[in-house]
Design a protein around this motif. Structure first.
Motif, PDB file in Angstrom:
ATOM      1  N   GLN A   6       0.859  -1.168   0.000  1.00 38.68           N
ATOM      2  CA  GLN A   6       0.000   0.000   0.000  1.00 38.68           C
ATOM      3  C   GLN A   6       0.908   1.234   0.000  1.00 38.68           C
ATOM      4  OE1 GLN A   6      -2.695   0.282   3.344  1.00 38.68           O
ATOM      5  NE2 GLN A   6      -4.245   1.312   2.117  1.00 38.68           N
ATOM      6  N   LEU A   7       0.783   2.031  -1.065  1.00 32.26           N
ATOM      7  CA  LEU A   7       1.679   3.169  -1.233  1.00 32.26           C
ATOM      8  C   LEU A   7       0.903   4.427  -1.590  1.00 32.26           C
ATOM      9  CD1 LEU A   7       2.983   0.556  -3.178  1.00 32.26           C
ATOM     10  CD2 LEU A   7       4.987   1.823  -2.436  1.00 32.26           C
ATOM     11  N   ALA A   8       1.503   5.556  -1.262  1.00 30.24           N
ATOM     12  CA  ALA A   8       0.913   6.844  -1.635  1.00 30.24           C
ATOM     13  C   ALA A   8       1.955   7.649  -2.403  1.00 30.24           C
ATOM     14  CB  ALA A   8       0.461   7.615  -0.402  1.00 30.24           C
ATOM     15  N   VAL A   9       1.507   8.332  -3.431  1.00 34.27           N
ATOM     16  CA  VAL A   9       2.383   9.213  -4.218  1.00 34.27           C
ATOM     17  C   VAL A   9       1.824  10.623  -4.120  1.00 34.27           C
ATOM     18  CG1 VAL A   9       3.320   9.749  -6.498  1.00 34.27           C
ATOM     19  CG2 VAL A   9       3.005   7.351  -5.807  1.00 34.27           C
ATOM     20  N   ILE A  10       2.631  11.528  -3.588  1.00 35.71           N
ATOM     21  CA  ILE A  10       2.211  12.921  -3.440  1.00 35.71           C
ATOM     22  C   ILE A  10       2.905  13.764  -4.499  1.00 35.71           C
ATOM     23  CG2 ILE A  10       2.161  14.925  -1.910  1.00 35.71           C
ATOM     24  CD1 ILE A  10       2.240  12.990   0.462  1.00 35.71           C
ATOM     25  N   GLY A  11       2.122  14.343  -5.395  1.00 37.12           N
ATOM     26  CA  GLY A  11       2.678  15.140  -6.489  1.00 37.12           C
ATOM     27  C   GLY A  11       2.610  14.385  -7.796  1.00 37.12           C
ATOM     28  N   LEU A  12       1.832  14.911  -8.739  1.00 37.74           N
ATOM     29  CA  LEU A  12       1.629  14.208 -10.016  1.00 37.74           C
ATOM     30  C   LEU A  12       2.238  14.962 -11.191  1.00 37.74           C
ATOM     31  CD1 LEU A  12      -2.018  12.915  -9.489  1.00 37.74           C
ATOM     32  CD2 LEU A  12       0.094  11.568  -9.472  1.00 37.74           C
ATOM     33  N   GLY A  13       3.486  15.371 -11.007  1.00 39.11           N
ATOM     34  CA  GLY A  13       4.241  15.908 -12.132  1.00 39.11           C
ATOM     35  C   GLY A  13       4.769  14.753 -12.957  1.00 39.11           C
ATOM     36  N   GLN A  14       5.738  15.009 -13.806  1.00 39.49           N
ATOM     37  CA  GLN A  14       6.283  13.959 -14.666  1.00 39.49           C
ATOM     38  C   GLN A  14       6.842  12.800 -13.850  1.00 39.49           C
ATOM     39  OE1 GLN A  14       6.214  13.736 -17.921  1.00 39.49           O
ATOM     40  NE2 GLN A  14       5.484  15.761 -18.493  1.00 39.49           N
ATOM     41  N   PHE A  15       7.612  13.125 -12.822  1.00 41.93           N
ATOM     42  CA  PHE A  15       8.219  12.077 -12.003  1.00 41.93           C
ATOM     43  C   PHE A  15       7.164  11.310 -11.217  1.00 41.93           C
ATOM     44  CE2 PHE A  15      10.160  10.702  -7.971  1.00 41.93           C
ATOM     45  CZ  PHE A  15      11.121   9.845  -8.467  1.00 41.93           C
ATOM     46  N   GLY A  16       6.257  12.045 -10.562  1.00 42.22           N
ATOM     47  CA  GLY A  16       5.218  11.396  -9.765  1.00 42.22           C
ATOM     48  C   GLY A  16       4.341  10.480 -10.589  1.00 42.22           C
ATOM     49  N   ARG A  17       3.998  10.921 -11.781  1.00 46.10           N
ATOM     50  CA  ARG A  17       3.183  10.084 -12.673  1.00 46.10           C
ATOM     51  C   ARG A  17       3.938   8.810 -13.050  1.00 46.10           C
ATOM     52  NH1 ARG A  17      -1.154  12.332 -15.726  1.00 46.10           N
ATOM     53  NH2 ARG A  17      -1.766  14.374 -14.942  1.00 46.10           N
ATOM     54  N   GLY A  18       5.219   8.958 -13.327  1.00 46.50           N
ATOM     55  CA  GLY A  18       6.013   7.789 -13.679  1.00 46.50           C
ATOM     56  C   GLY A  18       6.052   6.769 -12.559  1.00 46.50           C
ATOM     57  N   VAL A  19       6.221   7.256 -11.325  1.00 50.50           N
ATOM     58  CA  VAL A  19       6.242   6.369 -10.157  1.00 50.50           C
ATOM     59  C   VAL A  19       4.887   5.703  -9.969  1.00 50.50           C
ATOM     60  CG1 VAL A  19       6.442   6.286  -7.642  1.00 50.50           C
ATOM     61  CG2 VAL A  19       8.063   7.647  -8.970  1.00 50.50           C
ATOM     62  N   ALA A  20       3.821   6.505 -10.016  1.00 49.70           N
ATOM     63  CA  ALA A  20       2.464   5.972  -9.824  1.00 49.70           C
ATOM     64  C   ALA A  20       2.126   4.920 -10.877  1.00 49.70           C
ATOM     65  CB  ALA A  20       1.444   7.104  -9.850  1.00 49.70           C
ATOM     66  N   ASN A  21       2.440   5.215 -12.128  1.00 56.64           N
ATOM     67  CA  ASN A  21       2.138   4.288 -13.218  1.00 56.64           C
ATOM     68  C   ASN A  21       2.868   2.963 -13.044  1.00 56.64           C
ATOM     69  OD1 ASN A  21       0.550   6.255 -14.372  1.00 56.64           O
ATOM     70  ND2 ASN A  21       2.074   6.901 -15.867  1.00 56.64           N
ATOM     71  N   THR A  22       4.135   3.049 -12.643  1.00 59.35           N
ATOM     72  CA  THR A  22       4.927   1.827 -12.444  1.00 59.35           C
ATOM     73  C   THR A  22       4.355   0.978 -11.317  1.00 59.35           C
ATOM     74  OG1 THR A  22       6.931   2.945 -13.219  1.00 59.35           O
ATOM     75  CG2 THR A  22       7.227   0.932 -11.933  1.00 59.35           C
ATOM     76  N   LEU A  23       4.013   1.625 -10.207  1.00 63.42           N
ATOM     77  CA  LEU A  23       3.459   0.895  -9.060  1.00 63.42           C
ATOM     78  C   LEU A  23       2.119   0.261  -9.395  1.00 63.42           C
ATOM     79  CD1 LEU A  23       4.307   3.456  -6.216  1.00 63.42           C
ATOM     80  CD2 LEU A  23       5.449   1.272  -6.665  1.00 63.42           C
ATOM     81  N   LEU A  24       1.287   1.001 -10.109  1.00 63.39           N
ATOM     82  CA  LEU A  24      -0.028   0.470 -10.493  1.00 63.39           C
ATOM     83  C   LEU A  24       0.119  -0.717 -11.437  1.00 63.39           C
ATOM     84  CD1 LEU A  24      -1.920   3.853 -10.982  1.00 63.39           C
ATOM     85  CD2 LEU A  24      -2.512   2.072  -9.311  1.00 63.39           C
ATOM     86  N   SER A  25       1.080  -0.620 -12.358  1.00 61.36           N
ATOM     87  CA  SER A  25       1.289  -1.714 -13.321  1.00 61.36           C
ATOM     88  C   SER A  25       1.759  -2.986 -12.627  1.00 61.36           C
ATOM     89  CB  SER A  25       2.308  -1.290 -14.391  1.00 61.36           C
ATOM     90  OG  SER A  25       3.605  -1.182 -13.841  1.00 61.36           O
ATOM     91  N   GLN A  26       2.361  -2.826 -11.436  1.00 63.09           N
ATOM     92  CA  GLN A  26       2.837  -3.981 -10.681  1.00 63.09           C
ATOM     93  C   GLN A  26       1.792  -4.514  -9.705  1.00 63.09           C
ATOM     94  OE1 GLN A  26       6.484  -2.672  -8.875  1.00 63.09           O
ATOM     95  NE2 GLN A  26       7.606  -2.662 -10.813  1.00 63.09           N
TER      96      GLN A  26
END
Length: 230
Positions: A6-26
């Motif tokens: 269970q993870l949270a990503v704060i900030g949806l700029g280019q980097f944040g989106r990349g992190v969120a997308n990777t975690l969701l894909s996993q």
């Protein structure tokens, strides 16, 4: 399969989106948080939860139950003050693991002082990961490290064919780094100064997007390409 986290990503700029997308894909449970409703709206169908909130407001963060999360990643872009304040709030809340993106050395030092559990340096971290991929024979065509920096594969051109790596002198002339060269199904990591560029070679470079573009226009585009672009 790795245990779902269970993870949270704060900030949806280019980097944040990349992190969120990777975690969701996993397959992980991901809560995304940003103060921009449009950015949050993009994730309403994909993220486990998507919340519009200013992360510098303690009451907002406290209401989200972040102490129950395995990790909270602070991926706030260029707003150093907001990044620091958010990190302080999370540490005061006793969040288990707070990972924070650092924008520069001074930012990194402050984050270390206030107790960030892990400080992310996008350029360095992605470069290390890239080297691991190179060693296993894999490479991405394009990796956006942040809004300004990228790792890119570039095909050689007539202008640079038969030149050596030393002749190119990418760091001095353009401020970019040559990570490797792909040729004949192989990858040469950190090629020697005497390496001769041949047709169909692919250069793997790391740098500021503007500097990469300068190199492309100066060394990789022929006159016909430039005329079309203009």
């Amino acid at each position: 399969m790795a245990k779902q986290k269970q993870l949270a990503v704060i900030g949806l700029g280019q980097f944040g989106r990349g992190v969120a997308n990777t975690l969701l894909s996993q397959g992980h449970d991901v809560l995304v948080i940003d103060k921009d409703p449009r950015s949050v709206n993009d994730y309403k169908e994909f993220a486990t939860h998507a919340v519009v909130a200013d992360a510098t407001e303690e009451s907002k963060l406290s209401s989200l139950g972040l102490t129950n999360f395995d990790y909270v990643i602070v991926a706030i872009g260029e707003d150093i003050q907001a990044s620091i304040l958010t990190t302080l709030i999370l540490k005061d809340m006793n969040v288990k693991k707070v990972w924070v993106k650092a924008i520069n050395k001074n930012h990194s030092k402050i984050l270390d002082k206030i107790g960030a559990d892990y400080i992310i340096h996008p350029e360095k971290d992605i470069a290390k990961r890239l080297v691991r991929q190179l060693l296993h024979g894999h490479i991405l065509d394009f990796v956006e490290l942040s809004q300004d920096y990228s790792i890119v594969e570039l095909k050689s051109s007539k202008k640079i064919n038969k030149k050596t790596v030393e002749d190119l002198d990418l760091r001095t002339k353009y401020g970019i780094s040559l990570l490797g060269i792909k040729y004949e199904g192989k990858i040469d990591i950190n090629p020697s100064p005497g390496f001769i560029i041949e047709p169909k070679n692919v250069l793997i470079v790391l740098g500021h997007n503007k500097d990469i573009e300068k190199f492309k226009e100066a060394e990789l585009y022929d006159e016909f390409t430039l005329k079309i672009k203009r």
